[in-house]
Design a protein around this motif. Structure first.
Motif, short mmCIF file in Angstrom:
data_model
loop_
_atom_site.label_atom_id
_atom_site.label_comp_id
_atom_site.label_asym_id
_atom_site.label_seq_id
_atom_site.Cartn_x
_atom_site.Cartn_y
_atom_site.Cartn_z
N ILE A 41 -52.46 -66.95 -10.25
CA ILE A 41 -53.23 -66.59 -10.99
C ILE A 41 -53.99 -67.60 -12.21
O ILE A 41 -55.15 -67.75 -12.24
N SER A 42 -53.06 -68.56 -12.83
CA SER A 42 -53.53 -69.42 -13.67
C SER A 42 -54.19 -70.47 -13.09
O SER A 42 -55.21 -71.31 -13.45
N GLY A 43 -53.92 -70.68 -11.81
CA GLY A 43 -54.34 -71.99 -10.95
C GLY A 43 -53.90 -73.29 -11.51
O GLY A 43 -54.72 -74.41 -11.52
N ASP A 44 -52.79 -73.16 -12.17
CA ASP A 44 -52.24 -74.56 -12.71
C ASP A 44 -51.73 -75.35 -11.63
O ASP A 44 -50.70 -75.24 -10.93
N LYS A 45 -52.38 -76.58 -11.24
CA LYS A 45 -51.87 -77.61 -10.21
C LYS A 45 -50.56 -77.84 -10.37
O LYS A 45 -50.02 -77.66 -9.21
N LEU A 83 -57.54 -62.61 -10.44
CA LEU A 83 -57.16 -62.06 -11.66
C LEU A 83 -56.05 -61.46 -12.02
O LEU A 83 -55.42 -61.48 -13.14
N THR A 84 -55.61 -60.33 -10.94
CA THR A 84 -54.13 -60.02 -11.05
C THR A 84 -53.48 -59.96 -9.81
O THR A 84 -54.19 -60.20 -8.88
N ILE A 85 -52.13 -60.06 -9.95
CA ILE A 85 -51.43 -59.89 -8.63
C ILE A 85 -50.30 -59.18 -8.89
O ILE A 85 -49.59 -59.34 -9.73
N ASP A 86 -50.06 -58.00 -8.16
CA ASP A 86 -48.81 -57.01 -8.44
C ASP A 86 -48.06 -57.06 -7.20
O ASP A 86 -48.57 -57.12 -5.98
N ILE A 87 -46.74 -57.40 -7.22
CA ILE A 87 -45.84 -57.36 -6.35
C ILE A 87 -44.94 -56.02 -6.08
O ILE A 87 -44.42 -55.79 -7.43
N PHE A 106 -50.74 -56.81 -4.08
CA PHE A 106 -52.16 -56.03 -4.17
C PHE A 106 -52.71 -56.88 -5.41
O PHE A 106 -52.08 -57.31 -6.38
N ALA A 107 -53.77 -57.35 -5.23
CA ALA A 107 -54.36 -58.37 -6.13
C ALA A 107 -56.06 -57.95 -6.31
O ALA A 107 -56.60 -57.38 -5.42
N LYS A 108 -56.46 -58.41 -7.69
CA LYS A 108 -57.72 -58.25 -7.93
C LYS A 108 -58.07 -59.76 -7.83
O LYS A 108 -57.74 -60.49 -8.57
N THR A 109 -59.46 -59.80 -7.28
CA THR A 109 -60.04 -61.01 -7.12
C THR A 109 -61.39 -61.34 -7.69
O THR A 109 -61.97 -60.35 -7.79
N LEU A 112 -65.10 -67.66 -6.23
CA LEU A 112 -66.37 -68.37 -6.56
C LEU A 112 -67.24 -67.68 -5.27
O LEU A 112 -66.92 -67.84 -4.09
N GLY A 113 -68.54 -67.25 -5.81
CA GLY A 113 -69.51 -66.97 -4.95
C GLY A 113 -69.42 -65.59 -4.36
O GLY A 113 -70.14 -65.55 -3.31
N LYS A 114 -68.22 -64.88 -4.59
CA LYS A 114 -68.38 -63.66 -4.05
C LYS A 114 -68.16 -62.59 -5.01
O LYS A 114 -67.72 -62.67 -6.29
N GLU A 115 -68.43 -61.19 -4.67
CA GLU A 115 -68.25 -60.23 -5.31
C GLU A 115 -66.87 -60.10 -5.62
O GLU A 115 -65.99 -60.21 -4.82
N PRO A 116 -66.57 -59.38 -6.91
CA PRO A 116 -65.08 -58.97 -7.13
C PRO A 116 -64.55 -58.23 -6.05
O PRO A 116 -65.33 -57.31 -5.42
N GLY A 117 -63.25 -58.12 -5.97
CA GLY A 117 -62.60 -57.28 -4.82
C GLY A 117 -61.42 -56.99 -5.20
O GLY A 117 -60.64 -57.50 -6.09
N GLU A 118 -60.52 -56.48 -4.23
CA GLU A 118 -59.31 -56.20 -4.15
C GLU A 118 -58.65 -56.39 -2.70
O GLU A 118 -59.29 -56.38 -1.81
#
Length: 148
Positions: A41-45, A83-87, A106-109, A112-118
């Protein structure tokens, strides 16, 4: 103390230690999986790289397979943006220094370049114990079956 009693006592202690270690490993794998969820979620490398092996093979439900570099780069750049990830329904089985973890994802996404999705996926993760830490070696996703 007789030899039989000593042998019985040693056997009992060994069994107790083995089961105790497995329970501890299950907890540590679960913790590693939770850290992976948060890092995705954070994208912390650094967090992502600390959790994976360089040999990572990361399979997507659509068939594409990322290596470790591609997996990290997509999350850091937000090309893959969770945006969210539920396990749910998580199970963990320890086999030696390998852990097999399955769960529903289950995640909300907002990639980049795409519509928000699940996304609703069933996931298989393979973790390997390396120098006392659990590291992700492999991941495979499949689209979850729709329930009627």
């Amino acid at each position: 103390m007789t030899k039989k009693k000593i042998l019985f006592l040693l056997s009992f202690l060994m069994i107790t230690m083995v089961f105790g270690q497995k329970k501890n490993d299950v907890s540590k794998v679960s913790d590693a999986a939770e850290r992976l969820r948060s890092a995705m979620i954070s994208g912390d490398k650094k967090s992502l790289e600390d959790l994976i092996l360089p040999e990572l093979t990361y399979g997507h439900s659509g068939g594409h397979i990322d290596d470790a570099t591609e997996f990290v780069e997509k999350l850091v750049s937000k090309k893959s943006n969770f945006l969210t990830i539920d396990i749910t329904n998580q199970t963990i089985k320890i086999v030696g220094k390998t852990a097999i973890l399955r769960h529903h994802f289950f995640a909300k996404t907002a990639d980049l370049g795409k519509e928000p999705g699940e996304v609703s996926l069933d996931i298989l993760l393979v973790w390997v114990k390396t120098k006392g830490d659990w590291k992700l070696l492999a991941r495979q996703a499949v689209k979850a079956e729709k329930k009627i």
